[in-house]
Design a protein around this motif. Structure first.
Motif, PDB file in Angstrom:
ATOM      1  N   PHE A 118      -0.778  10.232   5.638  1.00  0.00           N
ATOM      2  CA  PHE A 118      -0.524   8.820   5.309  1.00  0.00           C
ATOM      3  C   PHE A 118      -0.530   8.622   3.794  1.00  0.00           C
ATOM      4  O   PHE A 118       0.356   7.967   3.234  1.00  0.00           O
ATOM      5  N   LYS A 119      -1.510   9.196   3.128  1.00  0.00           N
ATOM      6  CA  LYS A 119      -1.599   9.035   1.680  1.00  0.00           C
ATOM      7  C   LYS A 119      -0.383   9.647   0.989  1.00  0.00           C
ATOM      8  O   LYS A 119       0.141   9.098   0.012  1.00  0.00           O
ATOM      9  N   SER A 120       0.071  10.796   1.491  1.00  0.00           N
ATOM     10  CA  SER A 120       1.236  11.460   0.913  1.00  0.00           C
ATOM     11  C   SER A 120       2.483  10.605   1.088  1.00  0.00           C
ATOM     12  O   SER A 120       3.309  10.497   0.177  1.00  0.00           O
ATOM     13  N   SER A 121       2.612   9.992   2.253  1.00  0.00           N
ATOM     14  CA  SER A 121       3.769   9.136   2.525  1.00  0.00           C
ATOM     15  C   SER A 121       3.774   7.927   1.605  1.00  0.00           C
ATOM     16  O   SER A 121       4.805   7.537   1.074  1.00  0.00           O
ATOM     17  N   VAL A 122       2.585   7.299   1.423  1.00  0.00           N
ATOM     18  CA  VAL A 122       2.479   6.137   0.534  1.00  0.00           C
ATOM     19  C   VAL A 122       2.806   6.536  -0.899  1.00  0.00           C
ATOM     20  O   VAL A 122       3.532   5.828  -1.615  1.00  0.00           O
ATOM     21  N   ALA A 123       2.300   7.689  -1.325  1.00  0.00           N
ATOM     22  CA  ALA A 123       2.508   8.137  -2.703  1.00  0.00           C
ATOM     23  C   ALA A 123       3.980   8.416  -2.992  1.00  0.00           C
ATOM     24  O   ALA A 123       4.462   8.163  -4.103  1.00  0.00           O
ATOM     25  N   SER A 124       4.705   8.921  -1.993  1.00  0.00           N
ATOM     26  CA  SER A 124       6.102   9.321  -2.211  1.00  0.00           C
ATOM     27  C   SER A 124       7.095   8.197  -1.944  1.00  0.00           C
ATOM     28  O   SER A 124       8.288   8.366  -2.191  1.00  0.00           O
ATOM     29  N   SER A 125       6.605   7.068  -1.426  1.00  0.00           N
ATOM     30  CA  SER A 125       7.507   5.960  -1.093  1.00  0.00           C
ATOM     31  C   SER A 125       7.294   4.797  -2.049  1.00  0.00           C
ATOM     32  O   SER A 125       6.186   4.586  -2.560  1.00  0.00           O
ATOM     33  N   ASN A 126       8.384   4.037  -2.292  1.00  0.00           N
ATOM     34  CA  ASN A 126       8.245   2.877  -3.180  1.00  0.00           C
ATOM     35  C   ASN A 126       8.065   1.568  -2.422  1.00  0.00           C
ATOM     36  O   ASN A 126       7.948   0.506  -3.028  1.00  0.00           O
ATOM     37  N   SER A 127       8.078   1.637  -1.102  1.00  0.00           N
ATOM     38  CA  SER A 127       7.892   0.414  -0.301  1.00  0.00           C
ATOM     39  C   SER A 127       7.078   0.716   0.941  1.00  0.00           C
ATOM     40  O   SER A 127       7.103   1.843   1.459  1.00  0.00           O
ATOM     41  N   VAL A 128       6.356  -0.308   1.423  1.00  0.00           N
ATOM     42  CA  VAL A 128       5.479  -0.176   2.596  1.00  0.00           C
ATOM     43  C   VAL A 128       5.663  -1.411   3.470  1.00  0.00           C
ATOM     44  O   VAL A 128       5.799  -2.539   2.969  1.00  0.00           O
ATOM     45  N   LEU A 129       5.647  -1.200   4.775  1.00  0.00           N
ATOM     46  CA  LEU A 129       5.743  -2.306   5.730  1.00  0.00           C
ATOM     47  C   LEU A 129       4.384  -2.539   6.385  1.00  0.00           C
ATOM     48  O   LEU A 129       3.767  -1.602   6.887  1.00  0.00           O
ATOM     49  N   ILE A 130       3.909  -3.789   6.352  1.00  0.00           N
ATOM     50  CA  ILE A 130       2.711  -4.180   7.103  1.00  0.00           C
ATOM     51  C   ILE A 130       3.191  -4.946   8.321  1.00  0.00           C
ATOM     52  O   ILE A 130       3.826  -6.005   8.193  1.00  0.00           O
ATOM     53  N   ALA A 131       2.941  -4.407   9.508  1.00  0.00           N
ATOM     54  CA  ALA A 131       3.422  -5.024  10.749  1.00  0.00           C
ATOM     55  C   ALA A 131       2.246  -5.586  11.539  1.00  0.00           C
ATOM     56  O   ALA A 131       1.339  -4.841  11.918  1.00  0.00           O
ATOM     57  N   VAL A 132       2.259  -6.882  11.776  1.00  0.00           N
ATOM     58  CA  VAL A 132       1.214  -7.542  12.570  1.00  0.00           C
ATOM     59  C   VAL A 132       1.735  -7.673  13.983  1.00  0.00           C
ATOM     60  O   VAL A 132       2.684  -8.430  14.246  1.00  0.00           O
ATOM     61  N   ASN A 133       1.129  -6.952  14.902  1.00  0.00           N
ATOM     62  CA  ASN A 133       1.595  -6.921  16.283  1.00  0.00           C
ATOM     63  C   ASN A 133       0.815  -7.922  17.119  1.00  0.00           C
ATOM     64  O   ASN A 133      -0.398  -7.802  17.301  1.00  0.00           O
ATOM     65  N   GLY A 134       1.484  -8.950  17.619  1.00  0.00           N
ATOM     66  CA  GLY A 134       0.814  -9.969  18.429  1.00  0.00           C
ATOM     67  C   GLY A 134       0.291 -11.109  17.578  1.00  0.00           C
ATOM     68  O   GLY A 134       0.709 -11.323  16.440  1.00  0.00           O
ATOM     69  N   THR A 135      -0.655 -11.839  18.135  1.00  0.00           N
ATOM     70  CA  THR A 135      -1.204 -13.018  17.453  1.00  0.00           C
ATOM     71  C   THR A 135      -2.035 -12.609  16.242  1.00  0.00           C
ATOM     72  O   THR A 135      -2.871 -11.715  16.322  1.00  0.00           O
ATOM     73  N   GLN A 136      -1.780 -13.271  15.127  1.00  0.00           N
ATOM     74  CA  GLN A 136      -2.524 -12.960  13.895  1.00  0.00           C
ATOM     75  C   GLN A 136      -3.745 -13.876  13.780  1.00  0.00           C
ATOM     76  O   GLN A 136      -3.617 -15.093  13.803  1.00  0.00           O
ATOM     77  N   THR A 137      -4.928 -13.288  13.680  1.00  0.00           N
ATOM     78  CA  THR A 137      -6.152 -14.063  13.472  1.00  0.00           C
ATOM     79  C   THR A 137      -6.353 -14.287  11.976  1.00  0.00           C
ATOM     80  O   THR A 137      -5.685 -13.674  11.147  1.00  0.00           O
ATOM     81  N   SER A 138      -7.289 -15.177  11.651  1.00  0.00           N
ATOM     82  CA  SER A 138      -7.577 -15.439  10.236  1.00  0.00           C
ATOM     83  C   SER A 138      -8.115 -14.183   9.549  1.00  0.00           C
ATOM     84  O   SER A 138      -7.833 -13.925   8.377  1.00  0.00           O
TER      85      SER A 138
END
Length: 691
Positions: free
Chosen positions: A578-598
């Motif tokens: 995961f760290k290697s993928s983040v380091a080598s990529s210039n963009s990241v997707l945060i996906a919230v699956n279902g209802t988002q709580t506070s």
């Protein structure tokens, strides 16, 4: 009227007042004009000077009413506090009011009033034995004073004794004459000795004694000892003329009149004149309440002019204090309050209470507060609290950071060997969970907590240093991942299908490699045979057959092993992937699956901030079934996820769940999956993974 004419008018007023001033009239005018008081108002003022505690003041009147009080000592200024105004003007107002009182006239009038009926009253008193018998008249002593005088004794006997009209009249007269004598004495004393120092007390005495004289002298004539009025109507007297009783049972006072004494001759006109004079005295500002009222009016009047300018000046001064001396007030105070929920520190508690109390008092009452002095005090308190807070917060932040790091390390250790957990990891995780409760709650012992966290940290790092996982799984991912990505990327299959197909495609890739090896071996065999470099006999043919069989077995083993290893690689991956993928990529997707709580929303913000700090472009997608809502619009969930996975751009997937879990996937794309409740999301372990 211009400024020069205003000054000239005020000086003229001072001269006409025949007063000698030790202050500058132009300074008074300048003060008035500085607060936008009009020239017409200034020219209508009359000035009088007074002193108080060795300081000079100017009292300014308009239409006979005090309007302003100016401190003429040093820098000229208005006296705004009503209590101080009252203290300063009391002496002047009282002395000025006393000039309106003709006390000697009142004294003389009261003497005339007393003398107007002194003859009849004196004779009556002698006739009933009050002054010379030395005795009193009561029911118990059968009116001894009256019995001392024969004629009184005879009348007493004839009218029913001490309880009859004659007896009750003597008892009443004795009390009334005593009250009247005391009231006259008080009145004469008060009117003779009234001055500026005792005016308030003496006015009360004058009014009280006059009220007694007026009341007693008026009602005394209705004593049964005195004759009835000429207008007496005896028809109202019940029992009058009865042969069985000498006492009337009901009716006006004169029904029981025995007429033993002559008429009283008090001059009611004099009483009316005195009443008028005393009423006018009552309106003079002599009492404390009256002077306080004048002081409040002066203060209020001054503040109508002073308050707008003073408020603006004070507000500017307060703003300067808040923006400089207390620029970090909110940060330090909120930080200290938050810190105290985690650690016990009496010095911070005391410093925080002192600062906030002084701050609130200053802000609420800044008009009346000496802001220069407040600035010094608040500055000292602010620096003291800041110093204490920074020191204690540094210690706590270090402990909290160590706790976060430990938690991340232990989760990483669990991810590294998901199917073969080290018992030490479970034990350390339990210990860390207990310490996390303290760190997030209130730490009872900082020294113990820090030592325990350091111990866990050392053990967790030791475990991770020996947790390499299966190297063949990592090799399979490294070798087959590029080919799988190339095959899966252009495919129109769903995201879930692509994930499940990874082992198959990896196997096919390995199979293709194996077939290619067999094909190369066959080509080699044919070329060697054609070029007659080898001789094909039974032995050689058997060797080649065994070679082909051996290679085929190796290929089959490789294909089946690839499937097994790819299946394992497709189920989990180490944190390093995961760290290697983040380091080598210039963009990241945060996906919230279902209802988002506070709590999830807060975690999304923390992760976004951390990634932006790493110069990554962050997109947030909200997944609901097959719908994906993202900044670019609404897409299908497959489209959202495939657009990142196909380019091996990392995805952080978040989902609310009762049971907390962390997993990492890295084959067709790289995904960090976080599932948990609010407490887990509040911790937001992904931030620790990004460090």
């Amino acid at each position: 009227m211009n400024s020069r004419s205003s000054i000239t008018a005020l000086i003229a007023i001072l001269v006409l007042a025949n007063l000698s001033f030790a202050y500058d009239a132009s300074s008074v005018t300048a003060l008035l004009r500085s607060y936008n008081i009009t020239s017409n108002t200034i020219s209508s003022l009359k000035a009088y000077n007074t002193t108080y505690n060795g300081m000079q003041y100017v009292l300014l009147y308009k239409s006979g009413q005090p309007q302003f009080l100016v401190n003429a000592t040093g820098t000229y200024s208005f006296v705004l506090n009503s209590s101080r105004v009252a203290a300063i003007i009391t002496g002047y107002i009282t002395a000025n009011s006393l000039q309106s009182i003709n006390a000697s006239k009142l004294n003389a009038q009261m003497h005339k009033y007393e003398n107007s009926s002194s003859g009849p009253l004196t004779r009556c008193l002698y006739e009933v034995g009050i002054p010379e018998s030395g005795q009193t008249c009561t029911l118990a002593n059968y009116c001894a004073s009256c019995n001392f005088v024969p004629i009184c004794k005879k009348a007493l006997t004839q009218t029913g004794g001490a309880s009859g009209p004659m007896g009750t009249g003597v008892i009443q007269l004795e009390a009334e004459s005593s009250n009247l004598t005391a009231a006259f004495s008080t009145f004469y004393s008060a009117t003779s000795t009234i001055n500026a120092s005792n005016a308030n007390q003496q006015i009360v005495s004058i009014k009280g004694s006059f009220s007694t004289v007026s009341s007693v002298s008026t009602t005394m004539s209705q004593n049964p000892l005195f004759p009835p009025p000429a207008t007496a109507d005896y028809s109202q007297c019940q029992g009058f003329g009865s042969s069985t009783s000498n006492t009337v049972t009901a009716g006006p006072w004169y029904c029981n009149s025995v007429g033993f004494c002559e008429f009283l001759t008090y001059n009611s006109t004099l009483l009316t004149l005195m009443q008028t004079e005393i009423s006018s005295i009552s309106s003079l500002p002599l009492t404390t309440a009256q002077i306080n009222k004048i002081a409040v009016n002066i203060s209020n009047n001054e503040n109508t002019y002073v308050a707008p300018l003073l408020n603006a000046q004070k507000q500017a001064q307060l703003n300067a204090l808040l923006n400089t001396t207390l620029a970090n007030y909110s940060i330090v105070v909120s930080g200290s309050a938050s810190l105290l929920t985690h650690v016990s520190n009496s010095m911070i508690s005391s410093a925080l209470a002192a600062l906030t109390a002084n701050y609130n008092s200053t802000v609420d009452n800044y008009i009346d507060v000496n802001l220069t002095a407040a600035n010094k005090t608040l500055g000292t308190q602010m620096r003291n609290l800041t110093r204490l807070y920074k020191s204690a917060n540094s210690t706590y932040s270090g402990i909290a950071g160590l706790a976060d790091n430990n938690t991340a390390l232990l989760i990483e250790a669990q991810i590294a060997n998901p199917n073969n957990q080290d018992p030490k990891v479970s034990s350390l995780s339990f210990q860390q969970a207990q310490l996390n409760l303290q760190v997030n709650g209130k730490i009872s012992n900082l020294t113990y907590a820090k030592a325990a966290l350091l111990s866990i940290n050392a053990n967790a790092k030791s475990i991770l240093s020996t947790s390499f996982g299966n190297p063949l799984v990592g090799f399979t991912r490294a070798v087959d991942m590029p080919a799988v990505m190339a095959i899966e990327g252009p495919s129109q299959a769903s995201y879930a299908s692509k994930l499940s197909s990874v082992p198959l495609y990896a196997t096919l890739v390995s199979l293709a490699i194996g077939i290619a090896i067999l094909a190369l071996l066959a080509v080699l065999y044919v070329n060697l045979n054609r070029s007659r470099r080898i001789r094909i006999d039974s032995r050689s043919s058997r060797n080649w057959t065994m070679l082909f069989a051996f290679v085929l077995v190796i290929v089959l083993i490789y294909v089946f092993a690839t499937h097994a290893l790819a299946s394992s690689a497709n189920s989990s991956a180490p944190l390093s992937s995961f760290k290697s993928s983040v380091a080598s990529s210039n963009s990241v997707l945060i996906a919230v699956n279902g209802t988002q709580t506070s709590a999830m929303s807060g975690c999304v913000t923390k992760i976004s901030n951390a990634l932006k700090g790493m110069n990554k472009t962050v997109s947030v997608a909200y997944l609901s079934g097959d719908k994906c809502t993202i900044s670019s619009g609404i897409q299908t969930t497959d489209s959202c996820l495939n657009s990142y996975a196909s380019k091996n751009k990392p995805i952080i997937m978040m989902q609310s769940a009762n049971t907390s879990s962390v997993s990492i996937y890295s084959f067709y794309g790289t995904t960090l999956k976080l599932k948990g409740d609010d407490s887990f999301m509040n911790y937001c372990v992904a931030v620790a993974f990004l460090k």
